[in-house]
Design an enzyme around this catalytic site. Structure first.
Site, PDB file in Angstrom:
ATOM      1  N   HIS A 129     -17.942   1.208  58.017  1.00 55.94           N
ATOM      2  CA  HIS A 129     -17.598   1.545  56.620  1.00 55.94           C
ATOM      3  C   HIS A 129     -18.839   1.799  55.766  1.00 55.94           C
ATOM      4  CE1 HIS A 129     -13.195   0.646  56.630  1.00 55.94           C
ATOM      5  NE2 HIS A 129     -13.558   0.085  57.770  1.00 55.94           N
ATOM      6  N   ASP A 337     -24.079   4.320  49.585  1.00 54.62           N
ATOM      7  CA  ASP A 337     -22.695   3.870  49.698  1.00 54.62           C
ATOM      8  C   ASP A 337     -22.072   4.607  50.873  1.00 54.62           C
ATOM      9  OD1 ASP A 337     -20.441   2.477  48.866  1.00 54.62           O
ATOM     10  OD2 ASP A 337     -20.709   3.040  46.766  1.00 54.62           O
TER      11      ASP A 337
END
Ligand code: ADQ
Length: 429
Positions: A129, A337
């Site tokens: 992720h 991110d």
């Protein structure tokens, strides 16, 4: 959330840490809304070394390019491997030969390898992720080879963006003598795996419906009324140094400095619930942001205007949807991110006839998909300030023209698309 529907449809089991501490590793089964979870407690030492230690003080900062914050302790690495072994040994007897196994995120990298050691021949996939770091950063991790080799126990490894996939391929070809075939498959020694780019999405249909719900409309009205006609800039993030919150405040401050005439026409609402509060660097970021927001408010506030409203709590999803819809600007300034779902939620929540503007850090996985955003470099306060000024001045037709293709992407490449793409690869179809 992303996996609930998949687990329900396939009669799957969610397995992981319960979030509780305890000395026994008994499996607790629980079924909630059609999804069965099987969890174990971890001891305090496990939590210290494995969760707060190797996962969140070593791998998280390193994978977010923060070598300066990464801590290397042999105990942490030992705890990480020990807990993964415990997970593997406990779950192995519950796995049937035809089960698909999908392992998630940096806490669990060695799990597939441990399951193979237990004799499992199942199809196994791993999804990361968070970003995959550049090779030269990753090689600063002691025993990095061991960690990456463990990934070759899987059949499929998924990344959020083409950039993270490219970094992974770079590592494999430069550090492991691996080769990338024409079909993208990666071979190291006797193992060939599929490494794919598979960007995660949100449950767009549900989020769009939430944004139109009565609860969302009530919150939207509450926010608009309290803003007395001022344009709101919204930031929503876990309190985490990777999210660039200090850079966001400093960029906004630069905007206030450069545009004194527009000061009282705008305000920033920053919602940032604390996370990982047992880790020192997370305590530091909290006190740093408290000080920064206090200083900026002290310097610029007027009797009827506070430049930054800084809120440290979580909100239900429909309330968040209402807040996003009330905001003229969605501001995402992550320094790194993996994806950033807040950007997608902001887009999904907008009014199609009068959408707001997304300002998005180019260092998020989401930037590869959402090119209607104003892309910024969050390290530059000037860049952030100019983007805010441009977004506030943007006429409605341009806002709609930028928003529409982003909305289509968020809707089409949603969480169902993501899950199907990964599972199809995992099934080998
Ligand atoms: P996170 O780092 O947690 O996720 P993000 O993708 O932005 O980051 O997701 C955060 C989620 O938490 C969003 O759904 C958001 O709405 C919710 N949230 C944040 N603050 C909230 C609040 N105050 N109240 C309620 N909800 C709140 C990691 C990676 C990301 C990757 C995701 C998914 O770091 O890069 O996008 O996993 O893969």
């Amino acid at each position: 959330m992303a996996l609930t529907a998949a687990l329900r449809e396939s009669d799957g089991i969610w397995f992981g840490w319960s979030g509780e501490t305890g000395e026994s590793h008994d499996l607790h089964f629980e079924t909630y809304e059609g999804v069965t979870s099987a969890t174990i407690d971890l001891s305090e030492q496990d939590v210290d070394e494995y969760y707060n230690g190797y996962a969140n003080s070593t791998l998280w900062p390193l994978f977010h390019y923060r070598l300066d914050l990464a801590e290397y302790e042999r105990d942490y690495q030992g705890g990480y491997e020990r807990v993964n072994r415990i997970f593997g040994e406990i779950i192995a007897p519950h796995i049937r030969p035809d089960d698909l196994i999908w392992v998630h995120d940096y806490h669990m990298i060695p799990l597939g390898w441990i399951l193979r050691q237990q004799g499992m021949h199942n199809r196994m996939g791993f999804f990361l992720h968070i970003p995959w770091p550049p090779t030269r950063l990753l090689t600063a991790l002691p025993d990095h080879e061991r960690l990456v080799e463990a990934l070759f126990a899987y059949d499929v490894v998924g990344f959020q963006s083409a950039e993270w996939l490219e970094s992974f391929r770079h590592y494999v070809t430069h550090e492991m003598d691996g080769t990338v075939g024409d079909d993208g498959r990666i071979t190291v020694g006797a193992r060939t795996i599929q490494a794919i780019c598979c960007p995660i999405g949100i449950d767009a249909a549900e989020f769009i419906a939430s944004a139109r719900s009565k609860a969302a409309r009530d919150v939207q009205m509450r926010v608009l009324e309290s803003g007395v006609g001022r344009s709101m800039i919204i930031g929503v993030d876990r309190l985490d140094y990777s999210k660039g919150l200090a850079e966001r405040f400093l960029g906004y401050e630069r905007f206030l400095q450069k545009h004194p005439d527009r000061r009282a026409l705008v305000y920033l609402l920053q919602i940032a619930p604390p996370s990982r509060t047992d880790v020192q660097s997370y305590q530091d970021i909290r006190s740093n942001l408290d000080a920064l927001s206090g200083r900026i408010n002290g310097a610029y506030a007027d009797i009827d205007w506070t430049p930054i409203r800084y809120v440290n709590q979580g909100y239900p999803r429909d309330s968040l949807a209402g807040v996003y819809r009330a905001a003229r600007i969605g501001l995402v300034t992550s320094l790194r991110d993996g994806m950033n779902l807040v950007a997608k939620e902001y887009v999904a929540a907008q009014d199609p006839h009068d959408p707001g503007v997304l300002i998005l850090s180019r260092f998020t996985g989401a930037a590869e998909q959402l090119d209607g955003a104003i892309l910024i470099n969050p390290y530059s306060a000037e860049d952030v300030a100019d983007a805010i000024a441009a977004a506030l001045a943007m006429p409605r037709p341009e806002r709609i023209a930028r928003w529409r293709p982003m909305f289509d992407t968020v809707k089409e490449r949603d969480v169902v698309w993501w899950r199907k793409r990964f599972v199809e690869a995992l099934e080998g179809s």
